[in-house]
Motif scaffolding. Structure first.
Motif, PDB file in Angstrom:
ATOM      1  N   THR A 282       0.833  -1.197   0.000  1.00  0.00           N
ATOM      2  CA  THR A 282       0.000   0.000   0.000  1.00  0.00           C
ATOM      3  C   THR A 282       0.869   1.248   0.000  1.00  0.00           C
ATOM      4  O   THR A 282       0.626   2.185  -0.770  1.00  0.00           O
ATOM      5  N   LYS A 283       1.893   1.280   0.848  1.00  0.00           N
ATOM      6  CA  LYS A 283       2.785   2.444   0.889  1.00  0.00           C
ATOM      7  C   LYS A 283       3.518   2.614  -0.438  1.00  0.00           C
ATOM      8  O   LYS A 283       3.671   3.734  -0.926  1.00  0.00           O
TER       9      LYS A 283
ATOM     10  N   HIS B 111       2.438   1.751  -3.323  1.00  0.00           N
ATOM     11  CA  HIS B 111       1.449   2.273  -4.274  1.00  0.00           C
ATOM     12  C   HIS B 111       1.260   3.782  -4.073  1.00  0.00           C
ATOM     13  O   HIS B 111       1.167   4.540  -5.044  1.00  0.00           O
ATOM     14  N   VAL B 112       1.216   4.210  -2.825  1.00  0.00           N
ATOM     15  CA  VAL B 112       1.079   5.638  -2.523  1.00  0.00           C
ATOM     16  C   VAL B 112       2.272   6.404  -3.079  1.00  0.00           C
ATOM     17  O   VAL B 112       2.113   7.463  -3.705  1.00  0.00           O
ATOM     18  N   TYR B 113       3.479   5.900  -2.884  1.00  0.00           N
ATOM     19  CA  TYR B 113       4.674   6.555  -3.415  1.00  0.00           C
ATOM     20  C   TYR B 113       4.598   6.680  -4.933  1.00  0.00           C
ATOM     21  O   TYR B 113       4.929   7.729  -5.503  1.00  0.00           O
ATOM     22  N   GLU B 114       4.141   5.639  -5.599  1.00  0.00           N
ATOM     23  CA  GLU B 114       4.023   5.666  -7.056  1.00  0.00           C
ATOM     24  C   GLU B 114       3.010   6.727  -7.497  1.00  0.00           C
ATOM     25  O   GLU B 114       3.243   7.463  -8.461  1.00  0.00           O
ATOM     26  N   LEU B 115       1.894   6.804  -6.797  1.00  0.00           N
ATOM     27  CA  LEU B 115       0.876   7.801  -7.140  1.00  0.00           C
ATOM     28  C   LEU B 115       1.401   9.220  -6.928  1.00  0.00           C
ATOM     29  O   LEU B 115       1.188  10.105  -7.765  1.00  0.00           O
ATOM     30  N   ILE B 116       2.099   9.436  -5.823  1.00  0.00           N
ATOM     31  CA  ILE B 116       2.644  10.762  -5.535  1.00  0.00           C
ATOM     32  C   ILE B 116       3.661  11.160  -6.591  1.00  0.00           C
ATOM     33  O   ILE B 116       3.687  12.320  -7.035  1.00  0.00           O
ATOM     34  N   ASP B 117       4.470  10.230  -7.038  1.00  0.00           N
ATOM     35  CA  ASP B 117       5.473  10.523  -8.070  1.00  0.00           C
ATOM     36  C   ASP B 117       4.826  10.985  -9.374  1.00  0.00           C
ATOM     37  O   ASP B 117       5.445  11.724 -10.136  1.00  0.00           O
ATOM     38  N   ARG B 118       3.590  10.604  -9.617  1.00  0.00           N
ATOM     39  CA  ARG B 118       2.899  10.974 -10.854  1.00  0.00           C
ATOM     40  C   ARG B 118       2.184  12.321 -10.759  1.00  0.00           C
ATOM     41  O   ARG B 118       1.728  12.848 -11.772  1.00  0.00           O
ATOM     42  N   LEU B 119       2.089  12.887  -9.568  1.00  0.00           N
ATOM     43  CA  LEU B 119       1.365  14.146  -9.380  1.00  0.00           C
ATOM     44  C   LEU B 119       2.212  15.358  -9.769  1.00  0.00           C
ATOM     45  O   LEU B 119       3.427  15.368  -9.550  1.00  0.00           O
ATOM     46  N   PRO B 120       1.552  16.415 -10.291  1.00  0.00           N
ATOM     47  CA  PRO B 120       2.267  17.674 -10.496  1.00  0.00           C
ATOM     48  C   PRO B 120       2.541  18.332  -9.139  1.00  0.00           C
ATOM     49  O   PRO B 120       1.853  18.044  -8.149  1.00  0.00           O
TER      50      PRO B 120
END
Length: 92
Positions: free
Chosen positions: A4-5, A7-16
């Motif tokens: 889960t963590k 996955h969160v890191y991956e999502l954050i990396d994709r954010l502007p």
């Protein structure tokens, strides 16, 4: 939990960057004890007294004709700082 963590890191990396700032604010609020307590507090559904209704009406009428007073100005007039409020502890 580790997945889960990750996955969160991956999502954050994709954010502007602007959205990263919003996520940081959200996470800080979620981890802050006071914000958490306020968010989970029961709704205040207590009826206002006639005196409270009158005071609110007077305040709203005053604001129609006057500029609001900034929070920092009120604190300065009272001789206290926001930091003192943030770190205030009730005496035991």
């Amino acid at each position: 939990m580790a997945d889960t963590k990750e996955h969160v890191y991956e999502l954050i990396d994709r954010l502007p960057p602007t959205q990263v700032s919003a996520v940081v604010g959200l996470l800080e609020a979620m981890l802050d004890r006071i914000s958490h307590a306020i968010a989970n507090a029961p709704i205040d559904d207590e009826l206002l007294t006639a005196e409270e209704e009158k005071a609110l009406g007077e305040a709203q009428e005053w604001l129609k004709h006057n500029k609001g007073i900034p929070h920092q100005q009120v604190l300065a007039e009272l001789g206290i700082t926001q930091e003192e409020i943030d770190h205030f502890r009730e005496p035991k």
